[in-house]
Scaffold this motif. Structure first.
Motif, mmCIF file in Angstrom:
data_model
loop_
_atom_site.group_PDB
_atom_site.id
_atom_site.type_symbol
_atom_site.label_atom_id
_atom_site.label_comp_id
_atom_site.label_asym_id
_atom_site.label_seq_id
_atom_site.Cartn_x
_atom_site.Cartn_y
_atom_site.Cartn_z
ATOM 1 N N TRP A 49 63.825 38.081 56.775
ATOM 2 C CA TRP A 49 64.117 38.252 57.439
ATOM 3 C C TRP A 49 62.889 39.277 58.561
ATOM 4 O O TRP A 49 62.440 38.402 59.785
ATOM 5 N N ALA A 50 62.361 39.714 57.935
ATOM 6 C CA ALA A 50 61.049 40.914 58.498
ATOM 7 C C ALA A 50 60.110 39.867 58.763
ATOM 8 O O ALA A 50 58.915 39.740 59.269
ATOM 9 N N GLU A 51 59.868 38.589 57.882
ATOM 10 C CA GLU A 51 58.841 37.394 58.133
ATOM 11 C C GLU A 51 59.164 37.149 59.172
ATOM 12 O O GLU A 51 57.862 36.814 59.886
ATOM 13 N N GLN A 52 59.977 37.547 59.785
ATOM 14 C CA GLN A 52 61.005 36.560 61.182
ATOM 15 C C GLN A 52 60.851 37.603 62.236
ATOM 16 O O GLN A 52 60.781 37.019 63.435
ATOM 17 N N ASP A 53 61.032 38.634 61.701
ATOM 18 C CA ASP A 53 60.955 39.459 63.462
ATOM 19 C C ASP A 53 60.745 41.223 62.365
ATOM 20 O O ASP A 53 61.173 41.744 61.431
ATOM 21 N N GLU A 54 59.549 41.640 63.091
ATOM 22 C CA GLU A 54 58.678 42.954 62.715
ATOM 23 C C GLU A 54 59.555 43.807 63.040
ATOM 24 O O GLU A 54 59.297 44.724 62.118
ATOM 25 N N ARG A 55 60.921 44.068 63.226
ATOM 26 C CA ARG A 55 60.934 45.768 63.508
ATOM 27 C C ARG A 55 61.694 45.373 62.636
ATOM 28 O O ARG A 55 63.066 46.645 62.693
ATOM 29 N N VAL A 56 62.245 44.983 61.055
ATOM 30 C CA VAL A 56 62.686 45.132 60.609
ATOM 31 C C VAL A 56 62.114 46.507 59.491
ATOM 32 O O VAL A 56 62.814 46.709 58.903
ATOM 33 N N ARG A 57 60.724 46.174 59.372
ATOM 34 C CA ARG A 57 60.408 46.682 59.032
ATOM 35 C C ARG A 57 59.862 48.337 59.640
ATOM 36 O O ARG A 57 59.969 49.001 58.564
ATOM 37 N N PRO A 104 69.670 37.067 61.019
ATOM 38 C CA PRO A 104 70.181 35.887 60.217
ATOM 39 C C PRO A 104 71.643 35.397 60.359
ATOM 40 O O PRO A 104 71.678 35.619 59.568
ATOM 41 N N GLY A 105 72.080 33.916 60.539
ATOM 42 C CA GLY A 105 73.399 33.742 60.322
ATOM 43 C C GLY A 105 74.321 34.671 60.801
ATOM 44 O O GLY A 105 75.709 34.615 60.986
ATOM 45 N N VAL A 106 73.917 36.415 61.549
ATOM 46 C CA VAL A 106 75.324 36.546 62.051
ATOM 47 C C VAL A 106 75.464 35.874 63.441
ATOM 48 O O VAL A 106 74.686 35.988 64.946
ATOM 49 N N GLU A 107 77.470 36.095 63.514
ATOM 50 C CA GLU A 107 77.936 35.708 64.887
ATOM 51 C C GLU A 107 78.673 37.101 65.337
ATOM 52 O O GLU A 107 79.621 37.367 65.084
ATOM 53 N N VAL A 123 79.313 35.256 58.857
ATOM 54 C CA VAL A 123 78.331 36.747 58.794
ATOM 55 C C VAL A 123 79.498 36.785 60.246
ATOM 56 O O VAL A 123 78.896 36.119 61.654
ATOM 57 N N LEU A 124 81.259 37.686 60.486
ATOM 58 C CA LEU A 124 81.151 37.735 62.266
ATOM 59 C C LEU A 124 81.233 39.111 62.449
ATOM 60 O O LEU A 124 81.398 39.732 61.553
ATOM 61 N N ALA A 125 80.731 39.846 63.228
ATOM 62 C CA ALA A 125 80.771 40.886 63.924
ATOM 63 C C ALA A 125 81.215 41.094 64.975
ATOM 64 O O ALA A 125 80.716 40.338 66.042
ATOM 65 N N ASP A 126 82.278 41.847 64.925
ATOM 66 C CA ASP A 126 82.760 42.508 66.871
ATOM 67 C C ASP A 126 81.730 42.878 67.041
ATOM 68 O O ASP A 126 80.532 44.037 66.581
ATOM 69 N N ALA A 127 81.574 42.538 68.206
ATOM 70 C CA ALA A 127 80.856 42.795 69.639
ATOM 71 C C ALA A 127 80.954 44.105 69.210
ATOM 72 O O ALA A 127 79.875 45.381 69.942
ATOM 73 N N ARG A 128 81.278 45.092 69.365
ATOM 74 C CA ARG A 128 80.945 46.686 68.916
ATOM 75 C C ARG A 128 80.071 47.036 68.730
ATOM 76 O O ARG A 128 79.427 48.686 68.278
ATOM 77 N N VAL A 129 80.348 46.706 67.155
ATOM 78 C CA VAL A 129 79.025 46.931 66.648
ATOM 79 C C VAL A 129 77.319 46.419 67.192
ATOM 80 O O VAL A 129 76.489 47.353 66.332
ATOM 81 N N ALA A 130 77.457 45.560 67.546
ATOM 82 C CA ALA A 130 76.412 44.677 68.027
ATOM 83 C C ALA A 130 75.843 45.437 69.522
ATOM 84 O O ALA A 130 74.863 44.591 69.820
ATOM 85 N N GLU A 131 76.045 46.219 69.681
ATOM 86 C CA GLU A 131 76.196 46.647 71.381
ATOM 87 C C GLU A 131 74.613 47.727 71.866
ATOM 88 O O GLU A 131 74.512 48.151 70.440
ATOM 89 N N PRO A 132 73.550 47.177 72.634
ATOM 90 C CA PRO A 132 72.456 47.736 72.635
ATOM 91 C C PRO A 132 72.646 49.309 72.258
ATOM 92 O O PRO A 132 73.618 49.793 72.955
ATOM 93 N N ALA A 167 84.114 34.660 54.987
ATOM 94 C CA ALA A 167 83.831 35.559 56.288
ATOM 95 C C ALA A 167 83.479 36.594 55.699
ATOM 96 O O ALA A 167 84.289 37.728 54.728
ATOM 97 N N ALA A 168 82.275 37.759 56.060
ATOM 98 C CA ALA A 168 81.653 38.847 55.318
ATOM 99 C C ALA A 168 81.926 38.816 57.425
ATOM 100 O O ALA A 168 81.779 38.572 57.906
ATOM 101 N N VAL A 169 83.114 40.081 57.429
ATOM 102 C CA VAL A 169 83.637 40.546 58.635
ATOM 103 C C VAL A 169 83.402 42.261 58.219
ATOM 104 O O VAL A 169 83.773 43.074 57.770
ATOM 105 N N VAL A 170 82.234 41.978 59.849
ATOM 106 C CA VAL A 170 81.450 43.704 60.296
ATOM 107 C C VAL A 170 82.635 44.201 61.297
ATOM 108 O O VAL A 170 82.504 43.468 62.600
#
Length: 193
Positions: free
Chosen positions: A35-43, A179-182, A144-153, A89-92
């Motif tokens: 993921w870090a190769e695609q998105d520098e923020r990971v580092r 990657p893969g998170v819905e 990978v299913l993530a509740d929208a409350r987990v993903a709030e900016p 599914a992994a549900v977050v």
């Protein structure tokens, strides 16, 4: 949060996750590295901290380290069948909520009945420890299913690292971009106080 601010929370000693591969399960390290190769923020924005494995459960960890419950995100593994096809599914969801397995998750998986995957299977198939399973690095066939409350900016997500001896911390909107998170609205229901 700027592009180089490592998130911090409570009294834990946070470090960039990719600097501490010893604190990550092998599939989690592989996923973060790719993921870090695609998105520098990971580092710079995915942090890891060592914890006492006896404190890995959410309530204990929060009490010992002064962490807000609303930052904790739990990952549960759910499975169901459609004919001969098993769907996993992994549900977050935030620790202040409960995954809506019987309605919302079941419909998203398009199965007649959804239930939690047995601990032994979840551990064996994920390559992660029970109590440390995280949405990052799950097997390719799992959703990978993530509740929208987990993903709030503007929010942080405190999640497992694949092992019980550490935790990951990252911005919720970064987790949503993994990657893969819905991201799914109303994937969870509030836990009655």
């Amino acid at each position: 949060m700027s592009g180089h601010d490592l998130p911090r929370l409570g009294s834990l000693a946070w470090e960039p996750a990719l600097d501490r591969p010893d604190l990550l399960a092998a599939p989690v390290l592989a996923a973060l590295t790719a993921w870090a190769e695609q998105d520098e923020r990971v580092r710079t924005q995915v942090a890891v901290a060592p914890i006492d494995p006896d404190h890995a459960d959410t309530a204990t960890l929060n009490a010992v380290h002064g962490l807000p419950t609303e930052a904790s995100a739990n990952c549960v593994v759910v499975a169901g069948r459609r004919g001969d096809d098993e769907r996993v599914a992994a549900v977050v969801v935030r620790a202040t909520t409960r995954a809506d397995v019987n309605t919302r998750v079941r419909r998203l998986l398009d199965v007649r009945k959804a239930s939690f995957l047995a601990h032994e299977r979840a551990v064996a198939e994920s390559g992660m420890e029970h109590g440390g399973i995280t949405p990052l690095g799950v097997p390719a066939g799992w959703r990978v299913l993530a509740d929208a409350r987990v993903a709030e900016p503007g929010t942080l997500a405190l999640i497992g690292s694949g092992v019980r001896r550490s935790k990951l911390l990252l911005p919720g909107d970064l987790l949503a971009a993994a990657p893969g998170v819905e991201v799914v609205e109303d994937l969870a229901t509030a836990i009655d106080a």
